[in-house]
Motif scaffolding. Structure first.
Motif, short mmCIF file in Angstrom:
data_model
loop_
_atom_site.label_atom_id
_atom_site.label_comp_id
_atom_site.label_asym_id
_atom_site.label_seq_id
_atom_site.Cartn_x
_atom_site.Cartn_y
_atom_site.Cartn_z
N CYS A 49 0.97 -1.25 0.16
CA CYS A 49 -0.17 -0.15 -0.09
C CYS A 49 1.50 1.32 0.28
O CYS A 49 1.25 1.51 1.18
N LEU A 50 0.91 1.94 -1.52
CA LEU A 50 1.76 2.84 -1.42
C LEU A 50 0.79 4.51 -0.62
O LEU A 50 1.66 5.50 -0.27
N TRP A 51 -0.43 4.19 -1.01
CA TRP A 51 -1.23 5.73 -0.38
C TRP A 51 -2.16 4.81 0.62
O TRP A 51 -2.88 4.69 -0.49
N LYS A 52 -3.09 5.55 1.29
CA LYS A 52 -4.33 5.41 1.85
C LYS A 52 -4.74 6.24 2.11
O LYS A 52 -4.72 6.47 3.28
N ASP A 53 -6.14 6.73 2.01
CA ASP A 53 -6.70 8.70 2.40
C ASP A 53 -8.31 7.69 3.27
O ASP A 53 -9.29 7.07 3.16
N GLU A 54 -7.82 7.50 4.38
CA GLU A 54 -9.31 7.61 5.17
C GLU A 54 -10.63 7.62 4.86
O GLU A 54 -11.15 7.25 5.24
N SER A 55 -10.41 8.79 5.14
CA SER A 55 -11.42 9.79 4.98
C SER A 55 -12.15 9.81 3.75
O SER A 55 -13.65 9.67 3.08
#
Length: 283
Positions: A49-55
């Motif tokens: 996972c290189l990037w994750k925006d929880e919102s």
């Protein structure tokens, strides 16, 4: 918040079966007909996972699927899905066979499945909730096999970028790069635009940095992601980032300065600015 640097060499490959219990129910409950079949499929799927925006649900993953991978059903997503194949080959029932350099941008609602006799590697992106891209929350909705390749949701079947079913970048010419939106701050860049949103001025492109290029990115209005596809860049602090690594800056932030000792190709994704998010902690 400072710009983010994700070094792929520092990340372990995570097996999909290991995170089954933590998946969003909209995905987890629609992978297979039962938990055993879902876990068997996920055992052949690996990701960083290189990037994750929880919102918003946006995520960028470096994925690797083993030979023989095959989705257990046809399905569609409520989110835009975007992908650049890095290696191997994969067939998508809605878009055809993909080889290295092939790309798609799929609006919500298109029914598809994937199968890969040889295995494949890719940068896989889910846009998540982003109204200006016509994208809703991340989900997986199972459909009958007869629906493959059809649009079945209420959402716009084209979307603001158009349905890019398969852009074969290996057959596209390199052109002088327009840096007005990416603001990479380097001379002599060349690019291939894979998809773009004329309403927001954002895009996803392949950008080529010739050997000896020094990039001093400026702050700009868009959120920006740079994923190294081929080659290696060197940051001002001496860190070396190879293929699969990611640089990210929110709107109003500068990306880190870097140099390309040898020729480098990167996927550069610009998005409408939104709030900042923490770097990813899990698949």
């Amino acid at each position: 918040m400072n710009a983010s640097v994700v070094d792929t060499a520092a990340l372990e490959w995570v097996n999909g079966a290991d995170v089954f219990a933590t998946m969003d129910p909209a995905f987890r409950d629609n992978i297979g007909t039962d938990e055993a079949s879902a876990l068997a499929l996920l055992a052949t799927y690996h990701a960083k996972c290189l990037w994750k925006d929880e919102s918003t649900g946006r995520r960028i993953d470096h994925i690797r699927c083993e030979a023989g991978y095959r989705d257990l059903s046809e399905a569609y997503h409520d989110s835009v899905e975007e992908c650049l194949v890095l290696g191997g080959s994969v067939e998508l029932t809605a878009e055809g066979w993909f080889e290295p350099g092939d790309y798609f941008w799929r609006p919500p609602g298109w029914v598809h499945s994937a199968q890969s006799p040889r295995g494949f590697e890719a940068v896989l992106m889910m846009e998540g909730t982003q109204p200006c891209e016509g994208s809703l929350h991340v989900s997986r909705v199972v459909r009958p096999d007869a629906d493959a390749g059809q649009h079945v949701a209420v959402a716009d079947p084209v979307g603001p970028r158009g349905y890019v079913r398969r852009a074969e970048s290996r057959h596209m010419p390199w052109r002088a790069h327009d840096d007005s939106g990416t603001l990479l701050g380097a001379a002599g860049l060349e690019s291939k635009v894979l998809s773009d949103n004329p309403e927001t001025g954002t895009e996803t492109s392949l950008v080529r940095f010739v050997a000896g290029t020094a990039a001093t990115p400026q702050a700009g209005p868009h959120e920006r992601f740079v994923v190294i596809v081929d080659g290696e860049v060197v940051l001002d602090d001496g860190r070396r980032l190879g293929a699969g690594s990611l640089l990210r800056a929110a709107g109003g932030e500068e990306l880190p300065a870097f140099a390309a000792p040898d020729t480098v190709v990167a996927m550069v994704k610009t998005c409408p600015a939104q709030h900042t998010a923490a770097p990813p902690k899990e698949l």
